[in-house]
Design a protein around this motif. Structure first.
Motif, mmCIF file in Angstrom:
data_model
loop_
_atom_site.group_PDB
_atom_site.id
_atom_site.type_symbol
_atom_site.label_atom_id
_atom_site.label_comp_id
_atom_site.label_asym_id
_atom_site.label_seq_id
_atom_site.Cartn_x
_atom_site.Cartn_y
_atom_site.Cartn_z
ATOM 1 N N TRP A 206 0.933 -1.054 -0.094
ATOM 2 C CA TRP A 206 0.015 0.090 0.046
ATOM 3 C C TRP A 206 1.119 1.365 -0.009
ATOM 4 N N PRO A 207 0.324 2.367 -0.542
ATOM 5 C CA PRO A 207 1.029 3.502 -0.838
ATOM 6 C C PRO A 207 1.171 4.677 0.537
ATOM 7 N N ILE A 208 2.021 3.968 1.506
ATOM 8 C CA ILE A 208 2.050 4.491 2.811
ATOM 9 C C ILE A 208 3.441 5.280 2.928
ATOM 10 N N LEU A 209 3.176 6.411 3.591
ATOM 11 C CA LEU A 209 4.430 7.580 3.978
ATOM 12 C C LEU A 209 5.622 6.853 4.718
ATOM 13 N N VAL A 210 6.645 6.962 4.575
ATOM 14 C CA VAL A 210 8.191 6.502 5.276
ATOM 15 C C VAL A 210 7.617 6.826 6.698
ATOM 16 N N GLU A 211 7.380 8.075 7.248
ATOM 17 C CA GLU A 211 7.075 8.424 8.412
ATOM 18 C C GLU A 211 5.697 7.719 9.155
ATOM 19 N N LYS A 212 4.916 7.339 8.355
ATOM 20 C CA LYS A 212 3.723 6.454 8.883
ATOM 21 C C LYS A 212 4.282 5.250 9.128
ATOM 22 N N VAL A 213 5.200 4.541 8.327
ATOM 23 C CA VAL A 213 5.564 3.244 8.520
ATOM 24 C C VAL A 213 6.431 3.247 10.094
ATOM 25 N N ILE A 214 7.178 4.334 10.247
ATOM 26 C CA ILE A 214 8.099 4.445 11.495
ATOM 27 C C ILE A 214 7.276 4.400 12.586
ATOM 28 N N GLU A 215 6.119 5.269 12.591
ATOM 29 C CA GLU A 215 5.476 5.630 13.433
ATOM 30 C C GLU A 215 4.825 4.316 14.121
ATOM 31 N N LEU A 216 4.443 3.423 13.247
ATOM 32 C CA LEU A 216 3.693 2.100 13.676
ATOM 33 C C LEU A 216 4.533 1.349 14.482
ATOM 34 N N GLY A 217 5.906 1.557 14.867
ATOM 35 C CA GLY A 217 6.559 1.006 15.801
ATOM 36 C C GLY A 217 6.262 1.549 17.069
ATOM 37 N N ARG A 218 5.571 2.555 17.356
ATOM 38 C CA ARG A 218 5.144 2.880 18.519
ATOM 39 C C ARG A 218 3.771 2.247 18.932
ATOM 40 N N SER A 219 3.068 1.575 18.169
ATOM 41 C CA SER A 219 1.809 0.899 18.479
ATOM 42 C C SER A 219 1.495 0.273 19.731
ATOM 43 N N PRO A 220 2.454 -0.655 20.130
ATOM 44 C CA PRO A 220 2.504 -1.380 21.395
ATOM 45 C C PRO A 220 2.232 -0.570 22.451
ATOM 46 N N HIS A 221 2.865 0.794 22.415
ATOM 47 C CA HIS A 221 2.908 1.858 23.593
ATOM 48 C C HIS A 221 1.700 2.548 23.617
ATOM 49 N N GLN A 222 0.799 2.680 22.523
ATOM 50 C CA GLN A 222 -0.310 3.477 22.646
ATOM 51 C C GLN A 222 -1.578 2.781 22.816
#
Length: 258
Positions: A91-107
């Motif tokens: 899917w066409p997702i921005l690089v910064e959005k991919v990196i932000e996914l790394g914080r998902s377990p903390h949110q």
């Protein structure tokens, strides 16, 4: 110091074929542990068991002395990160959005990034040097660039253990060295963390890993320093090759098949 992971007598089979056969290991902090072995040895299967993707039929797994079965998935995901080999991006997702996914377990669900999340993300981007890729669509990147973004996502999570399945596969030499340097630097900078890396390139294993596990037919047949595991005898017996070895230069060069 309490080990990050302690595994005892792990067994996992498919259709009565043992893929992982009575494996025990300990993963300590502050190191890069390499898992090597010929094709079909069970390296990736072992990594998926450690990552809680596959469940062993028998054996025990502890994370900081606590059984896997007593740890909820969110708590587990905060501590253990799995870096898949050549993970597809469809899917066409921005690089910064991919990196932000790394914080998902903390949110919490649908929560916005908080200042702590932003600091972790910024730190990860600086560590991997990919600021110039921000604003681009992930699917437009080269394989090496995608791996750097994936590693940034992992770093932003701030896990205690990174499990990387052949992170240098299909990459050019520059990105192979860069990815391994980043993993090595990460564990040296964060002594309470560690990385386990499945590798086929024996020179990379020699140069960047603190310890090695050599697998063959679902078992660990040798473990310890790179020089002891990558002995001429082990290379002949388990890889069926003769090699030229220069451990000071971090070089293992296959010469011929046996």
């Amino acid at each position: 110091m309490t080990p990050i992971i302690k595994a005892n007598n792990l067994c996992w089979e498919i259709n009565q074929t043992k893929i992982i056969n009575d494996i025990s290991l300990t993963i300590e902090s502050g190191q890069v542990l390499g898992i090597i072995g010929p094709n079909g040895a069970g390296k990736s299967s072992l990594l998926k068991i450690l990552a809680r993707i596959n469940k062993p039929q028998t054996g025990k797994l502890n994370l900081f002395d606590k059984p896997y079965t007593e740890i909820d998935l969110r708590s587990f995901a905060k501590k253990i990160a799995y870096l898949e080999q050549n993970a597809p991006v469809n899917w066409p997702i921005l690089v910064e959005k991919v990196i932000e996914l790394g914080r998902s377990p903390h949110q919490k669900s649908y929560a916005k990034l908080n200042p702590e999340d932003n600091v972790a993300i910024k730190k990860a981007i600086e560590a991997t040097g990919i600021k110039h890729l921000l604003g681009r669509v992930i699917s437009s990147l080269s394989q090496g660039e995608k791996m750097l973004v994936a590693l940034s996502r992992i770093f932003s999570l701030e896990p205690k253990l990174i499990l990387a399945d052949e992170p240098t596969a299909a990459l050019d030499p520059y990105h192979q060295l860069l990815i391994m340097e980043l993993l090595q630097n990460h564990t040296k900078t964060n002594q309470d963390q560690a990385a386990v890396v499945v590798l086929h390139d024996l020179s990379l294993a020699t140069r960047f890993c603190d310890k090695l596990l050599l697998m063959h037919k679902g078992k660990i047949v040798s473990s310890g320093t790179t020089e002891s595991v990558l002995s001429d005898e082990n290379l002949r017996e388990y890889y069926k090759i003769n090699c030229y070895s220069d451990f000071k230069q971090g070089l293992i060069q296959p010469l011929n098949r046996i």
